[in-house]
Design a protein around this motif. Structure first.
Motif, short mmCIF file in Angstrom:
data_model
loop_
_atom_site.label_atom_id
_atom_site.label_comp_id
_atom_site.label_asym_id
_atom_site.label_seq_id
_atom_site.Cartn_x
_atom_site.Cartn_y
_atom_site.Cartn_z
N ARG A 32 78.00 35.31 10.57
CA ARG A 32 78.93 36.01 9.67
C ARG A 32 79.98 35.04 9.14
O ARG A 32 80.32 35.07 7.95
CB ARG A 32 79.60 37.17 10.41
CG ARG A 32 80.45 38.08 9.50
CD ARG A 32 81.28 39.07 10.29
NE ARG A 32 80.48 39.89 11.17
CZ ARG A 32 80.64 39.93 12.50
NH1 ARG A 32 81.56 39.17 13.09
NH2 ARG A 32 79.89 40.72 13.23
N HIS A 33 80.49 34.18 10.02
CA HIS A 33 81.49 33.18 9.63
C HIS A 33 80.93 32.24 8.56
O HIS A 33 81.63 31.92 7.58
CB HIS A 33 81.93 32.39 10.86
CG HIS A 33 82.73 31.16 10.55
ND1 HIS A 33 84.00 31.21 10.01
CD2 HIS A 33 82.43 29.83 10.69
CE1 HIS A 33 84.46 29.98 9.85
NE2 HIS A 33 83.52 29.13 10.25
N ILE A 34 79.71 31.79 8.73
CA ILE A 34 79.09 30.91 7.74
C ILE A 34 79.07 31.58 6.37
O ILE A 34 79.45 30.98 5.35
CB ILE A 34 77.65 30.52 8.17
CG1 ILE A 34 77.69 29.59 9.39
CG2 ILE A 34 76.90 29.85 7.01
CD1 ILE A 34 76.32 29.38 10.03
N TYR A 35 78.65 32.84 6.34
CA TYR A 35 78.60 33.55 5.06
C TYR A 35 80.00 33.68 4.46
O TYR A 35 80.20 33.46 3.26
CB TYR A 35 77.97 34.93 5.23
CG TYR A 35 77.78 35.66 3.93
CD1 TYR A 35 76.72 35.35 3.08
CD2 TYR A 35 78.69 36.63 3.51
CE1 TYR A 35 76.56 36.00 1.86
CE2 TYR A 35 78.54 37.29 2.30
CZ TYR A 35 77.47 36.97 1.48
OH TYR A 35 77.33 37.60 0.27
N PHE A 36 80.98 34.06 5.29
CA PHE A 36 82.35 34.19 4.79
C PHE A 36 82.88 32.87 4.25
O PHE A 36 83.60 32.84 3.25
CB PHE A 36 83.27 34.69 5.91
CG PHE A 36 83.10 36.14 6.27
CD1 PHE A 36 82.33 36.99 5.51
CD2 PHE A 36 83.74 36.66 7.39
CE1 PHE A 36 82.17 38.33 5.83
CE2 PHE A 36 83.60 38.01 7.73
CZ PHE A 36 82.82 38.84 6.95
N GLU A 37 82.53 31.77 4.91
CA GLU A 37 82.95 30.44 4.44
C GLU A 37 82.34 30.14 3.07
O GLU A 37 83.02 29.63 2.17
CB GLU A 37 82.52 29.37 5.44
CG GLU A 37 83.44 29.23 6.63
CD GLU A 37 84.58 28.26 6.33
OE1 GLU A 37 84.36 27.05 6.28
OE2 GLU A 37 85.71 28.76 6.13
N HIS A 51 80.70 20.38 1.33
CA HIS A 51 81.16 21.05 2.55
C HIS A 51 80.32 22.30 2.83
O HIS A 51 79.92 22.54 3.97
CB HIS A 51 82.63 21.43 2.38
CG HIS A 51 83.16 22.29 3.48
ND1 HIS A 51 83.38 21.83 4.76
CD2 HIS A 51 83.52 23.61 3.49
CE1 HIS A 51 83.86 22.81 5.52
NE2 HIS A 51 83.94 23.90 4.77
N MET A 52 80.03 23.06 1.79
CA MET A 52 79.24 24.30 1.95
C MET A 52 77.83 24.00 2.46
O MET A 52 77.27 24.75 3.25
CB MET A 52 79.19 25.04 0.62
CG MET A 52 80.55 25.61 0.20
SD MET A 52 80.66 25.96 -1.57
CE MET A 52 79.71 27.47 -1.70
N ALA A 53 77.26 22.88 1.98
CA ALA A 53 75.93 22.49 2.44
C ALA A 53 75.97 22.00 3.88
O ALA A 53 75.09 22.30 4.69
CB ALA A 53 75.37 21.40 1.53
N SER A 54 77.01 21.24 4.21
CA SER A 54 77.12 20.65 5.53
C SER A 54 77.39 21.67 6.63
O SER A 54 76.84 21.59 7.73
CB SER A 54 78.23 19.59 5.53
OG SER A 54 78.44 19.05 6.81
N LEU A 55 78.27 22.62 6.34
CA LEU A 55 78.75 23.51 7.40
C LEU A 55 77.63 24.35 8.02
O LEU A 55 77.68 24.67 9.22
CB LEU A 55 79.90 24.39 6.92
CG LEU A 55 79.62 25.56 5.98
CD1 LEU A 55 79.29 26.84 6.73
CD2 LEU A 55 80.83 25.82 5.06
#
Length: 218
Positions: free
Chosen positions: A174-179, A58-62
């Motif tokens: 910012r959202h990507i990093y927080f995720e 999920h982290m790679a995909s998002l």
């Protein structure tokens, strides 16, 4: 994530220097894990519904789903995002993750995670802060965003349409990093639930630090 004033002419990397160390922070936490440890999950806690392997996928995909799909027209109008197998990475039939049939081995997942983080770094290096703050998109906002929006000092505003929000490119990055950080917390909790020690020091930023976020442990 700097809180100091930054001019619009500054490169995006000045706004998000954390991306330079993000891959090492995540990869260090999962190196050497066995398949059994990677695939451990539990119905006892919501954060344990996805195994470490699924969390990583999920982290790679998002990252690609945000930058190379949702923001494609703005960032890559010529389609030159450089993501190999965009369908398998960002548009698979699996729930919010890469294609399990193609990306199951840890090394394969980490390679795609690294590529995604490098894509984010490329976006930041090639565009200035003014660009990040001048472009927006309309985003679906689930009820969870009522909590998540509190982590964003700027960049997200309600739209006229219920369930939608206006998000600046700055806020998306910012959202990507927080995720990524929040799912790293889940990985650490999954390790502790198996009696394993953790490696990385989790940055105290983002969604997991908010009041009301589930930070329970096994």
């Amino acid at each position: 994530m700097t809180t100091q004033p930054i001019s619009d002419d500054s490169p995006g990397t000045a706004l998000f220097p954390e991306y330079a160390s993000l891959y090492e922070l995540i990869s260090a936490e999962v190196q050497g894990l066995t398949d059994e440890q990677l695939d451990f999950r539990s119905d006892q806690w919501g954060w344990a519904d996805w195994s470490i392997r699924v969390q990583l996928s999920h982290m790679a995909s998002l990252i690609s789903r945000w930058l190379a799909v949702r923001w494609a027209d703005t960032l890559f109008p010529d389609g030159n995002h450089g993501v190999d197998d965009i369908d398998g990475v960002a548009k698979s039939d699996f729930d919010r993750r890469m294609d399990d049939n193609k990306y199951h081995d840890l090394e394969a997942i980490l390679n795609k995670l690294k590529e995604g983080i490098e894509l984010a770094q490329r976006v930041l290096a090639e565009r200035n802060v003014g660009f990040l703050r001048a472009h927006s998109l309309i985003q679906d906002q689930s009820p969870q965003w009522d909590v998540m929006i509190k982590a964003h000092p700027t960049g997200i505003t309600p739209s006229d349409e219920p369930g939608k929000g206006v998000m600046l490119l700055e806020a998306s990055i910012r959202h990507i990093y927080f995720e990524e950080i929040t799912h790293l917390l889940n990985i650490q909790r999954l390790k502790r639930a198996q009696g394993l020690s953790t490696v990385s020091e989790l940055p105290r930023v983002g969604y997991w630090t908010l009041d009301g976020w589930d930070i329970s442990e096994a």
